[in-house]
Design a protein around this motif. Structure first.
Motif, mmCIF file in Angstrom:
data_model
loop_
_atom_site.group_PDB
_atom_site.id
_atom_site.type_symbol
_atom_site.label_atom_id
_atom_site.label_comp_id
_atom_site.label_asym_id
_atom_site.label_seq_id
_atom_site.Cartn_x
_atom_site.Cartn_y
_atom_site.Cartn_z
ATOM 1 N N THR A 18 9.779 -15.274 7.160
ATOM 2 C CA THR A 18 10.875 -15.488 8.115
ATOM 3 C C THR A 18 11.550 -14.173 8.466
ATOM 4 N N LYS A 19 11.837 -13.360 7.458
ATOM 5 C CA LYS A 19 12.511 -12.093 7.731
ATOM 6 C C LYS A 19 11.607 -11.167 8.533
ATOM 7 N N ASN A 20 10.326 -11.171 8.195
ATOM 8 C CA ASN A 20 9.372 -10.353 8.942
ATOM 9 C C ASN A 20 9.334 -10.785 10.406
ATOM 10 N N SER A 21 9.277 -12.102 10.615
ATOM 11 C CA SER A 21 9.213 -12.629 11.978
ATOM 12 C C SER A 21 10.476 -12.293 12.760
ATOM 13 N N ASN A 35 9.994 3.388 5.182
ATOM 14 C CA ASN A 35 10.540 2.027 5.286
ATOM 15 C C ASN A 35 11.681 2.053 6.287
ATOM 16 N N GLU A 36 11.427 1.477 7.444
ATOM 17 C CA GLU A 36 12.436 1.566 8.511
ATOM 18 C C GLU A 36 13.680 0.729 8.220
ATOM 19 N N THR A 37 13.608 -0.198 7.274
ATOM 20 C CA THR A 37 14.810 -0.957 6.932
ATOM 21 C C THR A 37 15.858 -0.077 6.249
ATOM 22 N N ARG A 38 15.430 1.105 5.786
ATOM 23 C CA ARG A 38 16.368 2.049 5.167
ATOM 24 C C ARG A 38 16.787 3.125 6.167
ATOM 25 N N SER A 39 16.720 2.787 7.423
ATOM 26 C CA SER A 39 16.984 3.776 8.466
ATOM 27 C C SER A 39 18.403 4.332 8.413
ATOM 28 N N ASP A 40 19.371 3.507 8.028
ATOM 29 C CA ASP A 40 20.759 3.989 7.984
ATOM 30 C C ASP A 40 20.902 5.152 7.007
ATOM 31 N N ASP A 41 20.320 4.982 5.813
ATOM 32 C CA ASP A 41 20.393 6.046 4.814
ATOM 33 C C ASP A 41 19.628 7.283 5.278
ATOM 34 N N THR A 42 18.485 7.060 5.918
ATOM 35 C CA THR A 42 17.663 8.182 6.372
ATOM 36 C C THR A 42 18.357 8.952 7.486
ATOM 37 N N LEU A 43 18.946 8.226 8.424
ATOM 38 C CA LEU A 43 19.672 8.888 9.517
ATOM 39 C C LEU A 43 20.844 9.704 8.973
ATOM 40 N N ALA A 44 21.549 9.120 8.002
ATOM 41 C CA ALA A 44 22.689 9.826 7.408
ATOM 42 C C ALA A 44 22.236 11.116 6.722
ATOM 43 N N SER A 92 -3.278 -5.401 1.925
ATOM 44 C CA SER A 92 -2.515 -4.873 3.063
ATOM 45 C C SER A 92 -1.667 -5.941 3.747
ATOM 46 N N GLN A 93 -2.206 -7.150 3.893
ATOM 47 C CA GLN A 93 -1.442 -8.203 4.563
ATOM 48 C C GLN A 93 -0.215 -8.602 3.749
ATOM 49 N N VAL A 94 -0.397 -8.705 2.424
ATOM 50 C CA VAL A 94 0.743 -9.027 1.557
ATOM 51 C C VAL A 94 1.758 -7.895 1.604
ATOM 52 N N ASN A 95 1.289 -6.663 1.588
ATOM 53 C CA ASN A 95 2.177 -5.506 1.642
ATOM 54 C C ASN A 95 2.987 -5.512 2.938
ATOM 55 N N LYS A 96 2.330 -5.865 4.013
ATOM 56 C CA LYS A 96 3.028 -5.929 5.292
ATOM 57 C C LYS A 96 4.080 -7.036 5.286
ATOM 58 N N LEU A 97 3.744 -8.162 4.654
ATOM 59 C CA LEU A 97 4.684 -9.276 4.575
ATOM 60 C C LEU A 97 5.928 -8.897 3.787
ATOM 61 N N LEU A 98 5.754 -8.070 2.757
ATOM 62 C CA LEU A 98 6.873 -7.691 1.889
ATOM 63 C C LEU A 98 7.626 -6.470 2.399
ATOM 64 N N TYR A 99 7.147 -5.888 3.481
ATOM 65 C CA TYR A 99 7.638 -4.583 3.920
ATOM 66 C C TYR A 99 9.133 -4.571 4.192
ATOM 67 N N TYR A 100 9.646 -5.642 4.767
ATOM 68 C CA TYR A 100 11.037 -5.632 5.211
ATOM 69 C C TYR A 100 12.010 -6.191 4.170
ATOM 70 N N LEU A 101 11.511 -6.537 2.990
ATOM 71 C CA LEU A 101 12.399 -7.036 1.942
ATOM 72 C C LEU A 101 13.053 -5.864 1.218
ATOM 73 N N THR A 102 14.356 -5.954 1.035
ATOM 74 C CA THR A 102 15.118 -4.913 0.349
ATOM 75 C C THR A 102 15.490 -5.391 -1.055
ATOM 76 N N PRO A 103 15.956 -4.499 -1.933
ATOM 77 C CA PRO A 103 16.422 -4.941 -3.247
ATOM 78 C C PRO A 103 17.476 -6.041 -3.156
ATOM 79 N N ALA A 104 18.331 -5.975 -2.142
ATOM 80 C CA ALA A 104 19.341 -7.029 -1.965
ATOM 81 C C ALA A 104 18.679 -8.368 -1.680
#
Length: 805
Positions: free
Chosen positions: A336-339, A639-648, A756-768
């Motif tokens: 769901t989060k990936n979608s 990991n683009e979900t960490r973009s805020d930290d990377t931009l900072a 690879s498919q499982v890795n892609k599915l988990l890509y956007y999950l954060t520790p939170a």
């Protein structure tokens, strides 16, 4: 003085939808400490029902029952729990031991329920095991014991509470005669300072030991007979002793009781015990029975953990179910989060062709060119995976011809490709070798896939995407490797849909940038003071055939000079773009016409009109004008979900940034929030369905534990105790299952499991996200435990036990 147990006109009925049946009716009865009472009668006479009411395992419908003078009429569930824990020790025909526990643990559990520490129990447990003659079986699971041995464990467990009342339902019903006699002798010894009440079909076994006989028929007591004193003498024998010592001697030889073992010394002992019993009876009747403490949290935790592992088959089944639940929740949430994330990235950017969500445009604060130190600083920032220096080529792209088809795509550095990525060929061995990555969405896919290895070593001429300008690198460009990607560009290779990807060396990338800067620059041509602006067409081209410091102009341009005499005249050239402005002065040495262009520049005269508004200078001068370095680069995140930290981090390092995912247009027409709510609602429904499926399966598996928890209730466990133990057991199972999932996730994310498919599915999950899922799964486990627990506690303790026995 109040009796230990007193019933006044007490009745018990059982109601069904169609009828009401009687357990017993209008029973009057008084029982006291020191009595060993046997209740006998035919099957269905109500004797077991009476015993259950006396022991607090069942309720009654009318009349009054007093415990040491306290009226139990208004007792609720918690009151009966307190009563059983304080006053009652139970012994059952079927033993009701916990088969997965050892002898020691079965006795220990009842003491833990009374609030004792484990360390406080050891000596008493060992003493009780010795008392019932099972010392050598202390650490043996009771499932391996004989019937007689199990019953002795049940007696030891009942004694462990030190409750004033012991109740036993058919304690010898499943035993051989020798074991039955041993059990009766033990109960007789116990009855010296307790009230012992048994139900039996075989009164002859109990008759030598009991002090009182109750006979029931059709729910009523039809006989209440005192048989003998607490010491074992009948009333007639006791009277004989009082009359004459000689008669006592005769009785000693002839009485069947105790098989002739009664003697004067024993009688003295009996009278002493009677005195002690009277003191104990007075204590109970005064309500001074020591109240058991609350079960300790540490004991609840210990039992919950023990129960998790002590039945291997149940553990494996529960582990499989919980692993399925944890994996399903994790998968549903990740999907769901990936979608949803992909939907957020569906927009486009009108300025950047490659608008990948992990791409960051980086410039220096002072707008100067990047140094090698600057680039190294960016590469060392956490979450930066790749730095592309010539990021203009990412969006403008290049192309080349391979026979009768063209290959087009964005340009990236060869450092992004590893040997394992290659389908054919090898990694580049010099600066002029390239790698081509094609995917099934590309127009060239079928051709490249068909030719495969035959393309390795092919020389190509790189040109712009419109095939208008060919790039000259002074050296042939050859194909070193090919990557065939069948995913349609969905894998992490930065291919644009419908295009390939071309990987080049830093040297080729730099030369491409110079040419691309020339194409995108405005130019001002100064013909001896006459300035001509060229804003839309490229104004200058390099040629190795033009000497340094000289310029070749076209025939029409010579008219800017007086009398059209251009050769030998001064010429100035200024170029500018969004990054820099550069100027050089030249001497006009040649005027190009259709007749000499092929000779002077090796350009066909048919192409003369393509260049008529431009000028040609040497490669060296061309580089002086346009080779000013990299003013803008692209950094790609791990990991683009960490973009805020990377931009900072980039901004703190002194760079200006633009995350392309933040510049995309909204493709939902402003309804993204509504769509997200619908998606979350669907996910919630899926979780609810999963919960009920899991509950149904877990309940079936846990039926094997129903008798265990019912037994705890009978032994005096409160609802809270049982709830807590159950919750610990199921929570621990969920923790184990989720931990296995997390280990699996780590192995996939670290690359130890190439999925690879499982890795892609988990890509956007954060520790939170993982923490939130852990809370959700623990809550789900608590709800399952709660529903299961309520099912056990909706019935009386005895009713729940009967259904599970």
């Amino acid at each position: 003085m109040a009796h230990t147990i007193e019933l006044k006109k007490v009745s018990k009925y059982y109601a069904t939808e169609d009828s009401v049946s009687m357990g017993f009716a209008r029973v009057d009865l008084a029982l006291d400490i020191g009595e060993f009472v046997a209740i006998t009668g035919e099957s269905g006479s109500g004797k077991s029902t009476l015993l259950n009411v006396i022991s607090g395992l069942d309720t009654y419908e009318e009349g009054e029952m007093f415990v040491c003078g306290e009226d139990t009429t208004a007792y609720g569930t918690e009151d009966y729990e307190r009563y059983r824990k304080t006053y009652i020790g139970n012994i059952f025909q079927d033993f009701n031991l916990i088969n997965s526990y050892t002898v020691y643990q079965n006795i220990e559990v009842v003491m833990l329920l009374s609030g004792k520490k484990r360390s406080e129990c050891r000596d008493r447990i060992v003493e009780l095991i010795d008392l019932v003659g099972l010392s050598q079986y202390r650490n043996t699971k009771v499932s391996k014991l004989s019937g007689g041995q199990k019953q002795r464990v049940a007696i030891a467990r009942a004694l462990a509470k030190d409750a004033p009342i012991i109740v036993a339902d058919e304690p010898t019903g499943n035993l051989d005669s020798t074991s039955a006699e041993s059990v009766m002798e033990t109960l007789s010894r116990v009855s010296h300072d307790k009230l012992v009440v048994i139900v039996t079909h075989n009164y002859e076994q109990a008759e030598p030991y009991v002090t009182r006989k109750l006979t029931m028929h059709d729910g009523r007591i039809i006989e209440d007979k005192k048989v003998r004193h607490e010491g074992g003498l009948t009333y007639e024998e006791d009277a004989g002793i009082a009359e004459d010592d000689d008669l006592y001697s005769t009785a000693q030889e002839s009485t069947p009781v105790r098989k002739g073992r009664v003697a004067r010394s024993e009688e003295a002992e009996r009278r002493a015990r009677t005195s002690q019993r009277s003191e104990k009876e007075q204590t109970v009747q005064d309500g001074n029975v020591p109240k058991p403490g609350k079960m300790r949290k540490s004991s609840q935790l210990m039992l919950g953990v023990r129960n998790t592992f002590n039945l291997p088959a149940k553990f494996i089944l529960l582990f499989i179910v919980y692993l399925f639940v944890a994996s399903a929740v994790l998968s549903q949430y990740a999907t769901t989060k990936n979608s949803m994330h992909q939907e957020e990235l569906l927009g486009t950017n009108p300025y950047f062709t490659q608008s990948s969500s992990d791409r960051i445009i980086v410039k220096k604060e002072d707008e100067t060119a990047f140094t090698e130190q600057d680039i190294a600083k960016i590469e060392n920032i956490d979450n930066i995976k790749t730095v592309v220096r010539n990021d203009i080529a990412i969006d403008t792209g290049i192309s080349f011809s391979l026979g009768d088809f063209f290959v087009e795509g964005s340009v990236y550095p060869t450092s992004m490709v590893s040997e394992s990525d290659l389908t054919y060929g090898h990694l580049p061995e010099n600066e002029y070798e390239i790698i081509v990555n094609t995917n099934s969405s590309s127009d060239a896919f079928m051709n490249i896939n068909g030719l495969g290895e035959d393309l390795i070593g092919s020389e190509v001429i790189l040109q712009d995407m419109g095939q208008m300008q060919k790039y000259d690198f002074g050296h042939p460009i050859t194909i070193a490797g090919i990557v065939i990607d069948s995913s349609g560009g969905e894998e992490e290779n930065y291919s644009l849909y419908g295009y390939s990807t071309i990987y080049v060396s830093d040297k080729v990338a730099s030369d491409l940038l110079i040419n691309m800067m020339a194409t995108s620059s405005k130019s001002v041509l100064d013909f001896g003071g006459v300035k001509v602006a060229n804003e839309y067409d490229r104004g200058v081209y390099p040629s190795p055939m033009v000497p340094e410091g000289e310029v070749y102009i076209f025939e029409d341009q010579s008219y800017y000079y007086t009398d059209a005499e251009a050769v030998g005249k001064d010429f100035g050239l200024t170029v500018s773009n969004r990054f820099f402005e550069s100027s050089l002065d030249f001497k006009v040495t040649q005027v190009l016409t259709t007749n000499n262009i092929e000779e002077l520049l090796d350009i066909r005269k048919e192409d003369y009109d393509m260049y008529y508004s431009c000028v040609f200078i040497s490669d060296t001068d061309f580089n002086k004008l346009f080779d000013k370095g990299y003013f803008q680069i692209s950094a790609f995140m791990e990991n683009e979900t960490r973009s805020d930290d990377t931009l900072a981090a980039l901004q703190d390092a002194g760079f200006k940034t633009l995350a392309l995912k933040e510049t995309l247009t909204d493709m939902t027409g402003g309804y993204s929030f509504v769509l997200q709510m619908i998606t979350y609602a669907r996910l919630a429904v899926e979780f609810v369905i999963l919960f009920y499926i899991a509950y149904a399966v877990i309940r079936l598996i846990m039926r094997s534990r129903n008798q265990y928890y019912s037994t705890l209730r009978i032994l005096g466990a409160t609802k809270r105790n049982t709830d807590t133990i159950l919750r610990i057991e199921l929570l621990l199972m969920m923790v184990i299952a989720y931990s296995v999932d997390i280990i699996f996730v780590l192995l996939v994310r670290k690359g130890y499991l190439p999925l690879s498919q499982v890795n892609k599915l988990l890509y956007y999950l954060t520790p939170a996200d993982y923490a939130a899922l852990a809370v959700l799964l623990l809550l789900m486990s608590l709800l399952i435990a709660g529903r299961y627990s309520r099912n056990i506690f909706t019935k009386s303790a005895m009713k729940a036990f009967r259904e599970e026995a």
